[in-house]
Design a protein around this motif. Structure first.
Motif, PDB file in Angstrom:
ATOM      1  N   ALA A   1      30.991  14.478 -56.781  1.00  0.00           N
ATOM      2  CA  ALA A   1      30.105  13.747 -57.846  1.00  0.00           C
ATOM      3  C   ALA A   1      28.945  13.528 -56.960  1.00  0.00           C
ATOM      4  O   ALA A   1      27.577  13.386 -57.705  1.00  0.00           O
ATOM      5  CB  ALA A   1      30.769  12.480 -58.108  1.00  0.00           C
ATOM      6  N   LEU A   2      28.775  13.033 -55.705  1.00  0.00           N
ATOM      7  CA  LEU A   2      27.794  12.708 -54.918  1.00  0.00           C
ATOM      8  C   LEU A   2      26.839  13.919 -55.023  1.00  0.00           C
ATOM      9  O   LEU A   2      25.491  14.011 -54.957  1.00  0.00           O
ATOM     10  CB  LEU A   2      28.061  12.284 -53.528  1.00  0.00           C
ATOM     11  CG  LEU A   2      26.864  11.726 -52.659  1.00  0.00           C
ATOM     12  CD1 LEU A   2      26.581  10.502 -53.125  1.00  0.00           C
ATOM     13  CD2 LEU A   2      27.390  11.783 -51.167  1.00  0.00           C
ATOM     14  N   THR A   3      27.326  15.133 -54.578  1.00  0.00           N
ATOM     15  CA  THR A   3      26.553  16.419 -54.671  1.00  0.00           C
ATOM     16  C   THR A   3      25.939  16.638 -56.037  1.00  0.00           C
ATOM     17  O   THR A   3      24.635  17.033 -55.980  1.00  0.00           O
ATOM     18  CB  THR A   3      27.550  17.433 -54.253  1.00  0.00           C
ATOM     19  OG1 THR A   3      28.180  17.413 -53.195  1.00  0.00           O
ATOM     20  CG2 THR A   3      26.590  18.763 -54.251  1.00  0.00           C
ATOM     21  N   GLU A   4      26.488  16.323 -57.227  1.00  0.00           N
ATOM     22  CA  GLU A   4      26.048  16.724 -58.482  1.00  0.00           C
ATOM     23  C   GLU A   4      24.995  15.600 -58.732  1.00  0.00           C
ATOM     24  O   GLU A   4      23.824  15.934 -59.166  1.00  0.00           O
ATOM     25  CB  GLU A   4      27.053  16.539 -59.574  1.00  0.00           C
ATOM     26  CG  GLU A   4      28.126  17.587 -59.624  1.00  0.00           C
ATOM     27  CD  GLU A   4      27.105  18.930 -60.042  1.00  0.00           C
ATOM     28  OE1 GLU A   4      26.392  19.023 -61.140  1.00  0.00           O
ATOM     29  OE2 GLU A   4      27.519  19.944 -59.260  1.00  0.00           O
ATOM     30  N   GLU A   5      24.995  14.530 -58.029  1.00  0.00           N
ATOM     31  CA  GLU A   5      23.988  13.275 -58.623  1.00  0.00           C
ATOM     32  C   GLU A   5      22.820  13.632 -57.780  1.00  0.00           C
ATOM     33  O   GLU A   5      21.867  13.561 -57.985  1.00  0.00           O
ATOM     34  CB  GLU A   5      24.643  11.826 -58.004  1.00  0.00           C
ATOM     35  CG  GLU A   5      23.519  10.704 -58.160  1.00  0.00           C
ATOM     36  CD  GLU A   5      24.322   9.415 -57.701  1.00  0.00           C
ATOM     37  OE1 GLU A   5      23.325   8.536 -57.406  1.00  0.00           O
ATOM     38  OE2 GLU A   5      25.487   9.335 -58.007  1.00  0.00           O
ATOM     39  N   ARG A   6      22.923  14.220 -56.465  1.00  0.00           N
ATOM     40  CA  ARG A   6      21.809  14.484 -55.569  1.00  0.00           C
ATOM     41  C   ARG A   6      21.184  15.769 -56.357  1.00  0.00           C
ATOM     42  O   ARG A   6      20.067  15.846 -56.315  1.00  0.00           O
ATOM     43  CB  ARG A   6      22.561  15.143 -54.095  1.00  0.00           C
ATOM     44  CG  ARG A   6      21.416  15.713 -53.359  1.00  0.00           C
ATOM     45  CD  ARG A   6      20.525  14.594 -52.506  1.00  0.00           C
ATOM     46  NE  ARG A   6      19.713  15.266 -51.751  1.00  0.00           N
ATOM     47  CZ  ARG A   6      18.391  14.985 -51.721  1.00  0.00           C
ATOM     48  NH1 ARG A   6      17.759  14.110 -52.444  1.00  0.00           N
ATOM     49  NH2 ARG A   6      17.601  15.471 -50.814  1.00  0.00           N
ATOM     50  N   LYS A   7      21.813  16.783 -56.867  1.00  0.00           N
ATOM     51  CA  LYS A   7      21.163  17.803 -57.666  1.00  0.00           C
ATOM     52  C   LYS A   7      20.179  17.431 -58.733  1.00  0.00           C
ATOM     53  O   LYS A   7      19.242  17.694 -59.005  1.00  0.00           O
ATOM     54  CB  LYS A   7      22.194  18.895 -58.283  1.00  0.00           C
ATOM     55  CG  LYS A   7      22.606  19.503 -56.892  1.00  0.00           C
ATOM     56  CD  LYS A   7      23.768  20.589 -57.795  1.00  0.00           C
ATOM     57  CE  LYS A   7      24.583  21.323 -56.799  1.00  0.00           C
ATOM     58  NZ  LYS A   7      25.763  22.394 -57.253  1.00  0.00           N
ATOM     59  N   HIS A   8      21.031  16.338 -59.616  1.00  0.00           N
ATOM     60  CA  HIS A   8      20.117  15.847 -60.705  1.00  0.00           C
ATOM     61  C   HIS A   8      18.937  14.919 -60.258  1.00  0.00           C
ATOM     62  O   HIS A   8      17.772  15.028 -60.575  1.00  0.00           O
ATOM     63  CB  HIS A   8      20.892  14.947 -61.514  1.00  0.00           C
ATOM     64  CG  HIS A   8      22.070  15.532 -62.378  1.00  0.00           C
ATOM     65  ND1 HIS A   8      21.806  16.418 -63.303  1.00  0.00           N
ATOM     66  CD2 HIS A   8      23.476  15.510 -62.050  1.00  0.00           C
ATOM     67  CE1 HIS A   8      22.959  17.166 -63.688  1.00  0.00           C
ATOM     68  NE2 HIS A   8      23.882  16.412 -62.997  1.00  0.00           N
ATOM     69  N   ALA A   9      18.997  14.274 -59.265  1.00  0.00           N
ATOM     70  CA  ALA A   9      17.875  13.551 -58.589  1.00  0.00           C
ATOM     71  C   ALA A   9      16.986  14.579 -58.076  1.00  0.00           C
ATOM     72  O   ALA A   9      15.574  14.265 -58.372  1.00  0.00           O
ATOM     73  CB  ALA A   9      18.418  12.589 -57.397  1.00  0.00           C
TER      74      ALA A   9
ATOM     75  N   ARG B   1      15.101  16.111 -61.485  1.00  0.00           N
ATOM     76  CA  ARG B   1      14.269  14.832 -61.860  1.00  0.00           C
ATOM     77  C   ARG B   1      13.130  14.540 -61.140  1.00  0.00           C
ATOM     78  O   ARG B   1      11.857  14.744 -61.467  1.00  0.00           O
ATOM     79  CB  ARG B   1      14.739  13.311 -61.920  1.00  0.00           C
ATOM     80  CG  ARG B   1      15.680  13.408 -63.151  1.00  0.00           C
ATOM     81  CD  ARG B   1      16.406  11.806 -63.219  1.00  0.00           C
ATOM     82  NE  ARG B   1      16.698  11.306 -62.004  1.00  0.00           N
ATOM     83  CZ  ARG B   1      18.018  11.460 -61.790  1.00  0.00           C
ATOM     84  NH1 ARG B   1      19.156  12.001 -62.717  1.00  0.00           N
ATOM     85  NH2 ARG B   1      18.702  10.780 -60.810  1.00  0.00           N
TER      86      ARG B   1
END
Length: 192
Positions: free
Chosen positions: A107-115, A118
């Motif tokens: 989840a952290l990795t996915e959140e980092r990718k989205h950030a 953006r």
């Protein structure tokens, strides 16, 4: 909808779709310009002849050579990017061991990718909105936006060269074909 930075996706697509047509254009224009140069040289060396076809051949050779060189670099850059992206493999622990991540790490990795996505999108929009005092400012801004969206020219080496120069060389090459044919006919008329 075309968004800021979409050139980083559109340009490789156009290059792949137009690869055969680009090669054909370079081949035909090179063929015509070389024959114009030969016929123009011959017409210029004749008694009472003119050097105009030869001069036109030299002028026509400039955009043809520039477009051929830029097209080849663009093709190589797109191929290098495709090879890099296709060689990206899932994370492994070496020696065939698959790394297992827990849900929190994933989840952290996915959140980092989205950030990151953006942030790149915001940079791309800022670049596309900033028109500079230069020739073809919208194309230049679109290229800067595409570089920002890709995360730099290291991630999209096909965006390294100024796209405006390539487009001008393309237009010059397209114009060079009929102009060269007209002057080739003129030179052949003088020779024969």
């Amino acid at each position: 909808m075309i968004r800021a930075g979409s050139m980083s996706i559109i340009l490789p697509l156009i290059e792949r779709l137009g690869r055969g047509a680009g090669r054909l254009l370079v081949g035909v224009s090179t063929f015509v310009v070389v024959f114009l140069l030969l016929a123009g040289w011959r017409a210029g060396n004749m008694a009472g002849g003119t050097w105009l076809p030869f001069i036109v051949g030299i002028v026509a050779a400039i955009p043809v050579a520039l477009f051929a060189w830029r097209r080849r670099r663009l093709e190589a850059g797109v191929k290098a990017t495709q090879a890099r992206l296709s060689n990206s493999a899932p994370a492994s622990g070496g020696a065939g061991q698959l790394v297992v991540r827990d849900d929190a790490e994933a989840a952290l990795t996915e959140e980092r990718k989205h950030a990151i996505a953006r942030e790149r999108s915001q940079k791309a929009m800022a670049e596309s909105a900033q028109l500079r005092q230069t020739y073809l400012p919208r194309i230049e801004a679109a290229q800067r936006a595409a570089i920002a969206m890709a995360g730099g020219v290291d991630n999209a080496p096909y965006l390294k060269d100024d796209v405006r120069v390539t487009l001008i060389a393309l237009v010059g090459t397209i114009i060079a074909v009929p102009v060269s044919v007209i002057f080739l006919i003129t030179a052949l008329f003088l020779i024969l």
